[in-house]
Design a protein around this motif. Structure first.
Motif, PDB file in Angstrom:
ATOM      1  N   TYR A 175       0.826  -1.195   0.000  1.00 47.48           N
ATOM      2  CA  TYR A 175       0.000   0.000   0.000  1.00 47.48           C
ATOM      3  C   TYR A 175       0.869   1.257   0.000  1.00 47.48           C
ATOM      4  CZ  TYR A 175      -4.319  -2.570   0.999  1.00 47.48           C
ATOM      5  OH  TYR A 175      -5.408  -3.398   0.915  1.00 47.48           O
ATOM      6  N   SER A 176       0.511   2.201  -0.847  1.00 44.55           N
ATOM      7  CA  SER A 176       1.212   3.485  -0.878  1.00 44.55           C
ATOM      8  C   SER A 176       0.713   4.376   0.255  1.00 44.55           C
ATOM      9  CB  SER A 176       0.987   4.186  -2.216  1.00 44.55           C
ATOM     10  OG  SER A 176      -0.302   4.781  -2.249  1.00 44.55           O
ATOM     11  N   GLU A 177       1.425   5.466   0.486  1.00 49.44           N
ATOM     12  CA  GLU A 177       1.003   6.430   1.506  1.00 49.44           C
ATOM     13  C   GLU A 177      -0.384   6.992   1.208  1.00 49.44           C
ATOM     14  OE1 GLU A 177       5.318   8.169   2.989  1.00 49.44           O
ATOM     15  OE2 GLU A 177       4.186   9.279   1.470  1.00 49.44           O
ATOM     16  N   THR A 178      -0.728   7.074  -0.061  1.00 50.62           N
ATOM     17  CA  THR A 178      -2.033   7.612  -0.452  1.00 50.62           C
ATOM     18  C   THR A 178      -3.182   6.724   0.013  1.00 50.62           C
ATOM     19  OG1 THR A 178      -0.958   8.578  -2.385  1.00 50.62           O
ATOM     20  CG2 THR A 178      -3.347   8.503  -2.432  1.00 50.62           C
ATOM     21  N   GLN A 179      -2.912   5.446   0.274  1.00 51.39           N
ATOM     22  CA  GLN A 179      -3.938   4.514   0.729  1.00 51.39           C
ATOM     23  C   GLN A 179      -4.618   4.989   2.011  1.00 51.39           C
ATOM     24  OE1 GLN A 179      -5.521   2.095  -0.463  1.00 51.39           O
ATOM     25  NE2 GLN A 179      -6.418   1.041   1.284  1.00 51.39           N
ATOM     26  N   LEU A 180      -3.956   5.823   2.775  1.00 51.72           N
ATOM     27  CA  LEU A 180      -4.512   6.319   4.035  1.00 51.72           C
ATOM     28  C   LEU A 180      -5.875   6.965   3.822  1.00 51.72           C
ATOM     29  CD1 LEU A 180      -3.582   6.533   7.021  1.00 51.72           C
ATOM     30  CD2 LEU A 180      -2.789   8.844   6.496  1.00 51.72           C
ATOM     31  N   HIS A 181      -6.090   7.571   2.656  1.00 46.37           N
ATOM     32  CA  HIS A 181      -7.343   8.278   2.379  1.00 46.37           C
ATOM     33  C   HIS A 181      -8.436   7.346   1.863  1.00 46.37           C
ATOM     34  CE1 HIS A 181      -4.923  11.849   2.936  1.00 46.37           C
ATOM     35  NE2 HIS A 181      -4.124  11.494   1.943  1.00 46.37           N
ATOM     36  N   TYR A 182      -8.076   6.117   1.480  1.00 45.86           N
ATOM     37  CA  TYR A 182      -9.049   5.210   0.866  1.00 45.86           C
ATOM     38  C   TYR A 182      -9.801   4.367   1.899  1.00 45.86           C
ATOM     39  CZ  TYR A 182      -7.252   6.354  -3.771  1.00 45.86           C
ATOM     40  OH  TYR A 182      -6.900   7.016  -4.924  1.00 45.86           O
ATOM     41  N   LYS A 183      -9.101   4.001   2.959  1.00 45.26           N
ATOM     42  CA  LYS A 183      -9.724   3.247   4.062  1.00 45.26           C
ATOM     43  C   LYS A 183     -10.351   1.932   3.592  1.00 45.26           C
ATOM     44  CE  LYS A 183     -10.726   7.590   6.493  1.00 45.26           C
ATOM     45  NZ  LYS A 183      -9.482   7.581   7.255  1.00 45.26           N
TER      46      LYS A 183
END
Length: 200
Positions: free
Chosen positions: A136-144
């Protein structure tokens, strides 16, 4: 962490499903001429069993004993064999230049340990071997839709690419992917994935 993952996998249900990760499934031909494969942070064994079904000799490494038990059960269900090793990838020694290839799917490590683990995985593979990983990329934090709810446990795509550039890059991607993997990884996600050939 041992107790956390052991408890998570200590269920009759396969928390991430019994089917292989979509990235591994769609790129499995990259491993075609690489017989002996290590599956690191393998959890309940879905990818290891898939590779065994493709004719590979597979060893699954994980530090959840319950996950390795389920790996063996899933292998038996599918009439294949998967070797299992109880292992802490951060602190334990790994084989050196033993495998023809290696995979890791969503191996969650703190940023202070991520590249230490990747280096150890690379060391376990022979010269010319293939390493195939999706995280998972750092951007995954927003996808939940799965993965750690903490950016310090996610991967910086630029840093991963810089690490890959020491070897031959066969595939590199970061962006959105649909993932339907049991009850814990479901929906649109943001991942980093790569396939590299060990050259040094």
């Amino acid at each position: 962490m041992m107790n956390t993952w052991h408890k998570r996998f200590d269920t009759a249900q396969y928390m991430y499903g019994e089917s292989p990760n979509a990235f591994i499934k769609s790129h499995v031909d990259a491993l075609q001429d690489h017989k002996e494969i290590a599956a690191f942070a393998e959890g309940e064994g879905r990818n290891a069993v898939f590779l065994a079904q493709k004719g590979h000799v597979v060893t699954a490494f994980d530090y959840a004993e319950s996950g390795l038990t389920k790996t063996t059960q899933l292998a038996n269900k599918n009439q294949v064999t998967v070797n299992t090793v109880l292992c802490d990838l951060i602190n334990d020694d790994l084989p050196v230049q033993q495998f023809d290839g290696a995979i890791m799917v969503f191996g969650h490590f703190h940023k202070t340990d991520q590249f230490h683990v990747l280096d150890k995985i690379m060391t376990s593979v022979k010269q010319g071997g293939i390493v195939m990983i999706e995280v998972y990329s750092e951007t995954q934090l927003h996808y939940k839709t799965g993965g750690p709810p903490d950016q310090d446990w996610l991967y910086d795509a630029k840093q991963v690419l810089a690490w890959c550039e020491h070897h031959k890059i066969l595939h590199f991607f970061t962006g959105e992917q649909m993932r339907t993997e049991g009850i814990l990884h479901t929906g649109l996600a943001h991942t980093v994935q790569f396939i590299i050939q060990k050259t040094c």
